[in-house]
Design a protein around this motif. Sequence first.
Motif: not given
Length: 249
Positions: A15-16, A18, A38-39, A60-61, A87, A136, A150, A154, A183, A185, A187, A190
């Motif tokens: 949904n977002s 990449i 998830r939303r 939720d993954v 992803n 990753s 993180y 990854k 990138v 995006t 993220i 956040k």
Amino acid sequence: MNSFLNKVAIVTGGNSGIGFATAAALAAAGARVLIVGRRQAAVDEAVAALGKHVIGLVGDVADPMTHDRVAETVRDRFGGADIYIANAGVNVIQPSEAVTQEDYDAQFAINARGVFFGVQKIVPLMREGGSIVLTSSIATRKILEGHAVYAGAKAAMEAFARSWALELKARRIRVNVVSPGPVDTPILGKLGVPDDARDGFEAHLANVIPMGRLGQADELARSILYLASDDAGFVTGANLLVDGGIALT
Ligand code: NAP
């Protein structure tokens, strides 16, 4: 452009950023795509924007049940799958001294465990000649402050990919990793950078990237589509850096 006509693809975090760009590129190349996010509102909005060959699933993954529901949906709607793009991910920047066990588990649950069980549940439904691509990060090789957990999560998924490349070779399923550098995006919004510092933060990032700019989501999507396509038919267990050269610095 590679043809993905009649291929069935799943994109987590579709949904977002990449994931959205990848789902759009796959759909434009003829694939039928299931995006997982998830939303509900964000997934609905993305599905509406991506067109009639894309469907959505909210989950939720980090929850293994999500992957059972993905497998069930793929079986019922499409009968099987050709491409799985793991992803979905989060990046919580924290100095190691501040990381609680809950923080650690939460980040690993999404970025590592969610990838492991997503792949485990979809593999039985994948057709011969299929392709799995995991997103990753260059954080596994370029040491960045506050990225220990993180990068660890990854790195775990990169190790899964190399194991799966061998485990799945008999079924002609290739498994590869794409590692983005910074990138542009959502993220980036956040990461806890205050709004008024965002321009300066992005300018700093561009400055430290040898190519002098952030990557764009569609550039990552094109790299992911390459790895997912028959053009990469002899590529498995690889990790493609798409990072403007930042891992070199
Ligand atoms: P993004 O725009 O924030 O997209 C991340 C996607 O993952 C969103 O759809 C997000 O959902 C979803 N997601 C996160 N946690 C989830 C969960 N528990 N269950 C289901 N979906 C979840 O960021 P992006 O830049 O496109 O990130 C895509 C991947 O690239 C991530 O794995 C990230 O670590 C990796 N990456 C990005 C960069 C970069 O600079 N952009 C660099 C290196 C690696 P919500 O919309 O609900 O948050």
